[in-house]
Design a protein around this motif. Structure first.
Motif, PDB file in Angstrom:
ATOM      1  N   LYS A 242     -10.361   2.776  -3.062  1.00 44.07           N
ATOM      2  CA  LYS A 242     -11.033   2.116  -1.950  1.00 44.07           C
ATOM      3  C   LYS A 242     -10.664   0.632  -1.908  1.00 44.07           C
ATOM      4  CE  LYS A 242     -14.919   5.351  -2.041  1.00 44.07           C
ATOM      5  NZ  LYS A 242     -16.374   5.524  -2.212  1.00 44.07           N
ATOM      6  N   ALA A 243     -10.524   0.123  -0.707  1.00 46.34           N
ATOM      7  CA  ALA A 243     -10.111  -1.275  -0.529  1.00 46.34           C
ATOM      8  C   ALA A 243     -11.194  -2.213  -1.046  1.00 46.34           C
ATOM      9  CB  ALA A 243      -9.836  -1.555   0.944  1.00 46.34           C
ATOM     10  N   PHE A 244     -10.778  -3.200  -1.811  1.00 51.22           N
ATOM     11  CA  PHE A 244     -11.687  -4.235  -2.292  1.00 51.22           C
ATOM     12  C   PHE A 244     -10.848  -5.502  -2.434  1.00 51.22           C
ATOM     13  CE2 PHE A 244     -14.113  -6.657  -5.431  1.00 51.22           C
ATOM     14  CZ  PHE A 244     -15.396  -6.555  -4.904  1.00 51.22           C
TER      15      PHE A 244
ATOM     16  N   ASN B  75     -10.852   4.654  -7.413  1.00 54.75           N
ATOM     17  CA  ASN B  75     -10.812   5.734  -6.432  1.00 54.75           C
ATOM     18  C   ASN B  75     -10.039   5.368  -5.173  1.00 54.75           C
ATOM     19  OD1 ASN B  75     -12.322   7.847  -7.762  1.00 54.75           O
ATOM     20  ND2 ASN B  75     -14.133   6.551  -7.539  1.00 54.75           N
TER      21      ASN B  75
ATOM     22  N   SER C  83     -14.767   1.906  -7.528  1.00 49.29           N
ATOM     23  CA  SER C  83     -14.255   1.932  -6.160  1.00 49.29           C
ATOM     24  C   SER C  83     -12.762   1.669  -6.142  1.00 49.29           C
ATOM     25  CB  SER C  83     -14.983   0.901  -5.298  1.00 49.29           C
ATOM     26  OG  SER C  83     -16.338   1.249  -5.113  1.00 49.29           O
TER      27      SER C  83
ATOM     28  N   GLU D  70     -17.813  -1.573  -8.536  1.00 45.14           N
ATOM     29  CA  GLU D  70     -16.599  -2.075  -7.891  1.00 45.14           C
ATOM     30  C   GLU D  70     -15.341  -1.552  -8.579  1.00 45.14           C
ATOM     31  OE1 GLU D  70     -18.420  -6.308  -6.201  1.00 45.14           O
ATOM     32  OE2 GLU D  70     -17.653  -6.173  -8.255  1.00 45.14           O
TER      33      GLU D  70
ATOM     34  N   GLU E   9      -0.515  -0.815  -7.388  1.00 41.29           N
ATOM     35  CA  GLU E   9      -1.928  -1.139  -7.164  1.00 41.29           C
ATOM     36  C   GLU E   9      -2.377  -2.286  -8.072  1.00 41.29           C
ATOM     37  OE1 GLU E   9      -4.367   2.403  -7.239  1.00 41.29           O
ATOM     38  OE2 GLU E   9      -2.802   3.570  -6.248  1.00 41.29           O
TER      39      GLU E   9
ATOM     40  N   GLN F 116       0.830  -1.195   0.000  1.00 44.68           N
ATOM     41  CA  GLN F 116       0.000   0.000   0.000  1.00 44.68           C
ATOM     42  C   GLN F 116       0.872   1.256   0.000  1.00 44.68           C
ATOM     43  OE1 GLN F 116      -2.814   0.174   3.212  1.00 44.68           O
ATOM     44  NE2 GLN F 116      -3.993   1.821   2.276  1.00 44.68           N
TER      45      GLN F 116
END
Length: 223
Positions: free
Chosen positions: A195-197, A193, A190, A187, A175, A24
């Motif tokens: 966001k954790a998925f 942007n 997300s 999804e 990423e 991350q």
């Protein structure tokens, strides 16, 4: 320093050493053209795939062709491939067949890509910066092979090798996540942007990898 700590330091300092890390806010940096610099990613799942989604972010100033994501098996070197062919044109390969997409270009700005495919319809999609390109279809009924070698920074013209300097990535890539199903538009946006998925094939926050040559892990330049 105890022997265990010393051993750990020696292992992580070796070129090509296997690592598992939360990446991350980090990126792999490929600073030079080379046919010897690449990163091997180790998948959590090594079974035939009837669907997949791959997402990643890249920052490069290259104008020539280059490889973004190369997934090869011993019987098919282009089992899954995301490749920049020329200005404004990207190709997505599944099972050795290619689909071409026209996409907007950005100068000196990071770009986010997601590709997806499902066997039942053969539909393949390319998303660029959270926006879908026109869908197409290839390899309906196919199953992506197991036992893959997954490479960043190079295109595999044979299993785990036969690299070409003129197709190498120069820049940053990060990423990188992969799922064994097709993400929905919500999804994908997300993921774009930030966001954790949780990804179940390749997970950037629990990444197992091996770096070779001139590749460095640095803080990402994008936010």
């Amino acid at each position: 320093m105890d022997k265990l700590s010393l051993c750990f330091l020696v292992v992580i300092g070796l070129p090509g050493a296997f690592l598992q890390s939360d990446m991350q806010n980090k990126a792999f940096v490929f600073p030079i053209e080379s046919d010897k610099s690449f990163v091997t990613l180790f998948a959590k799942v090594q079974e035939p795939l009837k669907a997949f989604t791959v997402c990643l972010r890249v920052y490069t100033a290259l104008t020539r062709p280059y490889s973004l994501f190369s997934y090869a098996t011993r019987t098919q070197s282009n089992e899954i491939l995301l490749f920049k062919d020329r200005s404004g044109v990207y190709s997505v390969s599944v099972g050795g067949s290619d689909a071409y997409f026209k996409a907007p270009e950005k100068s000196y700005a990071p770009m986010h890509f997601c590709i997806s495919w499902e066997s039942s319809s053969g539909i393949v999609e390319l998303w660029v910066d959270g926006r879908p390109m026109v869908r197409t279809s290839l390899k309906k009924g196919y199953a992506v092979g197991a036992g893959a070698n997954i490479i960043l920074g190079q295109e595999q013209d044979s299993f785990a090798g036969n690299f070409d300097t003129n197709q190498s990535l120069v820049g940053d890539i990060g990423e990188v996540n992969m799922w064994d199903f097709v993400l929905s538009p919500v999804e994908i946006n997300s993921v774009y942007n930030g966001k954790a998925f949780s990804a179940n094939v390749l997970n950037w926050q629990e990444l197992s990898y091996e770096a070779q040559g001139e590749v460095f892990v640095k803080t990402q330049l994008w936010t």
